[in-house]
Design an enzyme around this catalytic site. Structure first.
Site, PDB file in Angstrom:
ATOM      1  N   SER A   1       0.836  -1.211   0.000  1.00 35.01           N
ATOM      2  CA  SER A   1       0.000   0.000   0.000  1.00 35.01           C
ATOM      3  C   SER A   1       0.875   1.267   0.000  1.00 35.01           C
ATOM      4  O   SER A   1       1.605   1.491  -0.967  1.00 35.01           O
ATOM      5  CB  SER A   1      -0.942  -0.084   1.190  1.00 35.01           C
ATOM      6  OG  SER A   1      -1.946   0.873   1.110  1.00 35.01           O
TER       7      SER A   1
ATOM      8  N   ASP B   1      -4.717   8.640  -0.531  1.00 37.13           N
ATOM      9  CA  ASP B   1      -4.791   9.078   0.866  1.00 37.13           C
ATOM     10  C   ASP B   1      -5.080  10.570   1.004  1.00 37.13           C
ATOM     11  O   ASP B   1      -4.988  11.321   0.048  1.00 37.13           O
ATOM     12  CB  ASP B   1      -3.487   8.728   1.580  1.00 37.13           C
ATOM     13  CG  ASP B   1      -3.295   7.224   1.657  1.00 37.13           C
ATOM     14  OD1 ASP B   1      -4.306   6.503   1.691  1.00 37.13           O
ATOM     15  OD2 ASP B   1      -2.137   6.762   1.651  1.00 37.13           O
TER      16      ASP B   1
ATOM     17  N   HIS C   1      -4.482  -0.369  -4.163  1.00 34.51           N
ATOM     18  CA  HIS C   1      -5.920  -0.599  -3.897  1.00 34.51           C
ATOM     19  C   HIS C   1      -6.755  -0.135  -5.095  1.00 34.51           C
ATOM     20  O   HIS C   1      -7.818   0.455  -4.912  1.00 34.51           O
ATOM     21  CB  HIS C   1      -6.398   0.153  -2.647  1.00 34.51           C
ATOM     22  CG  HIS C   1      -5.657  -0.175  -1.398  1.00 34.51           C
ATOM     23  ND1 HIS C   1      -5.919  -1.297  -0.649  1.00 34.51           N
ATOM     24  CD2 HIS C   1      -4.671   0.486  -0.729  1.00 34.51           C
ATOM     25  CE1 HIS C   1      -5.127  -1.308   0.427  1.00 34.51           C
ATOM     26  NE2 HIS C   1      -4.359  -0.248   0.397  1.00 34.51           N
TER      27      HIS C   1
END
Lengths: 235, 235
Positions: A122, A137, A159
């Protein structure tokens, strides 16, 4: 010779943290008993100690011990005899900010270039790209730069999520956001779905897992690349 | 006296752009024939001209003309006789970067403080908070600061999405991201669902639309606030 596993996520649905990667990690870290862990991304805001202890509990299952980079008296000491490195997920802005503030980017890149086995998941994978500009993010801190390690000649979107054709939500899809990125930035972006990872072996970059990945190049229609394919021509 | 509509989204499912707000905008802009439009967020990477023309086509329906801020010879000239302002959505990083580069933040705040009616949607609403740090957008450019207008004594999360209990995706939920924000930043965050807006009338801030909003305060359990409620005590 670079030797990295760059994974979309630490955890896939229905299995424990990193479990889907255990066989891969046993191979990656075959000459490492002790792993240097970089906990800066602090998922959910947990402390560096909490994060490191949690990761040690996972790595115990493959018979590895984990020490957090914050546990050493200096960054130099942390990298001095490291046999393997793992950067975990959380918030990419926080991770990159801390990498800059603690002067970790340069020794980390040197270690990877020297063939120290590296695992990123990630946020820890986003930093392997040219910049962190295709993170999902929130900008909870303002890092001095978005430039990252450049282990890959492109950016990562971890993701990666396909647009949901049944959604009534009007927020931008991942694909629209990456299109906005490409209006201002030239580098390709690889959308890595959860369960996929990149294996870096010297100059070879191969997509692993059981899914295809979505590739976004500036001024091109996005396309899929199959698992077990090479990314070596993408730059 | 401040007079603003700060909306989660320009468009709700099943209706044309801004259509759900037309009655509200007729009232907001009742003394304005011509609207100063700030197109910096460039949704999908479209040009300032394309964006402005598109918005003019929408505002025609409520009998307003739209001029883009980029069409004036200077920012001072753009704000000189403005009767109403609209900042549209797109990428919040790009919007904030351009606001700084073109020295627009200060005259924009002055105009709003002087009572010029203001509409923000999505990114144009995020900038009404204390900082842009609770945006959902990708950091496609690196603005010199994340500080924004501070018309509201809190931050906005536009297009707020509730966690999907059926999801198998392991990327962070919106709520987790905001929790990470609160580990490093004190200000409250209002998650505005699509179809909701804040009406600012002097010091009064009221939630409008037909939905509740989700409020996140540091070290508190998130809670809901009903539509038609006041946010005036939140800071």
């Amino acid at each position: 010779m670079r030797n990295c596993i760059i994974a979309s996520t630490s955890t896939i649905h229905g299995s424990g943290p990193l479990e889907y990667l255990f066989d891969t990690l046993v191979e990656l870290y075959k000459n490492a008993d002790q792993i240097l862990f970089i906990p800066y991304a602090r998922p959910g805001g947990i402390s560096h100690d909490e994060y490191t202890i949690g990761v040690n509990n996972i790595f115990k299952k493959i018979n590895k011990r984990v020490l957090g980079i914050h546990m050493f008296s200096s960054v130099d000491e942390a990298f001095a005899n490291t046999q393997g490195i793992y950067t975990g997920g959380g918030n990419t802005f926080l991770l990159v900010d801390q990498l800059y503030r603690n002067d970790v980017l340069s020794p980390l890149k040197t270690a990877i270039d020297n063939g120290i086995p590296y695992l990123g998941t990630s946020a820890g994978s986003n930093i392997c790209g040219l910049t962190m500009q295709t993170t999902n993010d929130m900008p909870i801190v303002h890092p001095e730069s978005y430039k990252t390690l450049g282990i890959l000649p492109f950016n990562i979107n971890a993701h990666y999520l396909d647009p949901d054709p049944t959604s009534t939500h009007k927020g931008e899809t991942r694909e629209t956001r990456i299109k906005e990125f490409h209006h201002l930035n030239p580098q390709p972006v690889v959308g890595l779905r959860e369960g996929s990872w990149l294996k870096v072996n010297g100059d070879q970059i191969t997509l692993k897992g059981k899914l295809s990945a979505r590739v976004f190049e500036q001024n091109k229609t996005p396309y899929e690349i199959d698992f077990d394919s090479s990314f070596s021509d993408l730059n």
